[in-house]
Design a protein around this motif. Structure first.
Motif, mmCIF file in Angstrom:
data_model
loop_
_atom_site.group_PDB
_atom_site.id
_atom_site.type_symbol
_atom_site.label_atom_id
_atom_site.label_comp_id
_atom_site.label_asym_id
_atom_site.label_seq_id
_atom_site.Cartn_x
_atom_site.Cartn_y
_atom_site.Cartn_z
ATOM 1 N N ARG A 65 0.828 -1.211 0.000
ATOM 2 C CA ARG A 65 0.000 0.000 0.000
ATOM 3 C C ARG A 65 0.861 1.259 0.000
ATOM 4 O O ARG A 65 0.484 2.274 -0.592
ATOM 5 C CB ARG A 65 -0.950 -0.008 1.214
ATOM 6 N N VAL A 66 2.002 1.189 0.661
ATOM 7 C CA VAL A 66 2.927 2.326 0.627
ATOM 8 C C VAL A 66 4.057 2.107 -0.374
ATOM 9 O O VAL A 66 4.543 3.060 -0.988
ATOM 10 C CB VAL A 66 3.495 2.622 2.036
ATOM 11 N N LEU A 70 5.353 4.619 -3.994
ATOM 12 C CA LEU A 70 6.725 5.134 -3.941
ATOM 13 C C LEU A 70 7.553 4.586 -5.087
ATOM 14 O O LEU A 70 8.322 5.322 -5.731
ATOM 15 C CB LEU A 70 7.362 4.791 -2.599
ATOM 16 N N THR A 124 10.836 5.408 4.722
ATOM 17 C CA THR A 124 9.530 4.834 5.040
ATOM 18 C C THR A 124 9.409 4.607 6.544
ATOM 19 O O THR A 124 10.389 4.307 7.227
ATOM 20 C CB THR A 124 9.313 3.492 4.315
ATOM 21 N N THR A 126 6.420 2.494 8.366
ATOM 22 C CA THR A 126 5.157 1.780 8.248
ATOM 23 C C THR A 126 4.742 1.217 9.606
ATOM 24 O O THR A 126 5.469 0.437 10.217
ATOM 25 C CB THR A 126 5.267 0.632 7.224
ATOM 26 N N GLY A 153 7.381 8.251 3.210
ATOM 27 C CA GLY A 153 6.148 7.468 3.156
ATOM 28 C C GLY A 153 5.779 6.967 4.540
ATOM 29 O O GLY A 153 6.556 6.245 5.174
ATOM 30 N N MET A 155 2.828 5.035 6.908
ATOM 31 C CA MET A 155 1.612 4.234 6.983
ATOM 32 C C MET A 155 1.160 4.168 8.433
ATOM 33 O O MET A 155 1.896 3.703 9.310
ATOM 34 C CB MET A 155 1.833 2.820 6.435
ATOM 35 N N ARG A 200 -4.150 6.683 0.106
ATOM 36 C CA ARG A 200 -4.994 5.700 0.790
ATOM 37 C C ARG A 200 -5.355 6.223 2.171
ATOM 38 O O ARG A 200 -4.736 7.154 2.679
ATOM 39 C CB ARG A 200 -4.288 4.348 0.904
ATOM 40 N N VAL A 203 -2.229 5.865 4.342
ATOM 41 C CA VAL A 203 -0.926 6.193 3.754
ATOM 42 C C VAL A 203 -0.833 7.698 3.525
ATOM 43 O O VAL A 203 -1.761 8.313 2.990
ATOM 44 C CB VAL A 203 -0.700 5.449 2.420
ATOM 45 N N LEU A 205 2.071 10.441 1.922
ATOM 46 C CA LEU A 205 3.332 10.621 1.216
ATOM 47 C C LEU A 205 3.663 12.105 1.236
ATOM 48 O O LEU A 205 2.842 12.943 0.838
ATOM 49 C CB LEU A 205 3.238 10.133 -0.219
#
Length: 215
Positions: A65-66, A70, A124, A126, A153, A155, A200, A203, A205
């Motif tokens: 999803r992430v 990217l 990232t 997450t 990114g 999440m 999302r 998510v 960004l």
């Protein structure tokens, strides 16, 4: 009232259950006060129970999803830092397999701070930011790891409507101490001079333009 750990404004009591939850009127972050956080050993004991295997197809679909937006934006062999990767750094493995140069950091499982002193095209986090006891310092640090033109990114589940907050499943995890709203990410974007994209519901960004200054 208590100071918000993200913007330092005065946060007001928003919900009380087994723990207290304070909401900031400026950045919309909801946080649990520090005196109600788990101890470090108890926090790690919870993480040790996670079953996030590097080769788990379901976990990889979740991380996509992430990863997918990217990868569609920044091609390999860009450099990536997977911050808070846990004991099974599956996201880093996905990027590495796709031709990216990857580094990992986790305060419990990969605690070498050397990767935090480098600069990356991609960073990232997450399912990480909800665990941050000091989100202002830690998120500013991640933003500082980005090269101009890079992407951060994140999440994390975003806050539900106020009436659904008391039964939100995110509250059941005792290691979750910071809860972000869409407005929180807009606040961060303004703070950093970033471009924000919300592809999302879980998510965010953030793009660092070439001329964006460090916080």
């Amino acid at each position: 009232m208590r100071p918000c750990p993200l913007c330092t404004d005065a946060a007001r009591l928003f919900h009380r259950a087994e723990r207290d939850y304070y909401r900031c009127p400026s950045c919309a972050l909801v946080h649990v006060p520090p005196d109600q956080h788990l101890s470090t050993p108890d926090e790690k004991a919870v993480y040790d129970q996670h079953q996030n295997a590097v080769d788990d197809p379901g976990y990889r679909r979740f991380l996509a999803r992430v990863a997918d937006p990217l990868m569609a934006t920044v091609p390999p062999p860009a450099q990536l830092l997977d911050f808070g990767c846990g004991h099974g750094p599956a996201l880093a493995a996905m990027f590495r397999e796709a031709g990216y140069r990857t580094a990992v950091y986790d305060p419990f499982y990969y605690p070498d701070p050397a990767p935090l002193r480098e600069r990356y095209e991609l960073v990232t986090a997450t399912e990480v930011v909800e665990h941050l006891a000091e989100p202002a310092a830690e998120l500013d640090g991640l933003w500082g790891c980005l090269r101009p033109g890079g992407w951060l990114g994140i999440m994390t589940k975003r806050q539900p409507p106020a009436e659904a907050f008391p039964t939100w499943h995110y509250l059941r995890d005792p290691t979750h101490v910071a809860f972000y709203a869409e407005a929180t990410f807009h606040w961060l974007a303004r703070r950093w001079g970033a471009q924000l994209y919300l592809p999302r519901s879980d998510v965010a960004l953030l793009h660092r333009p070439a001329g964006a200054a460090s916080p």
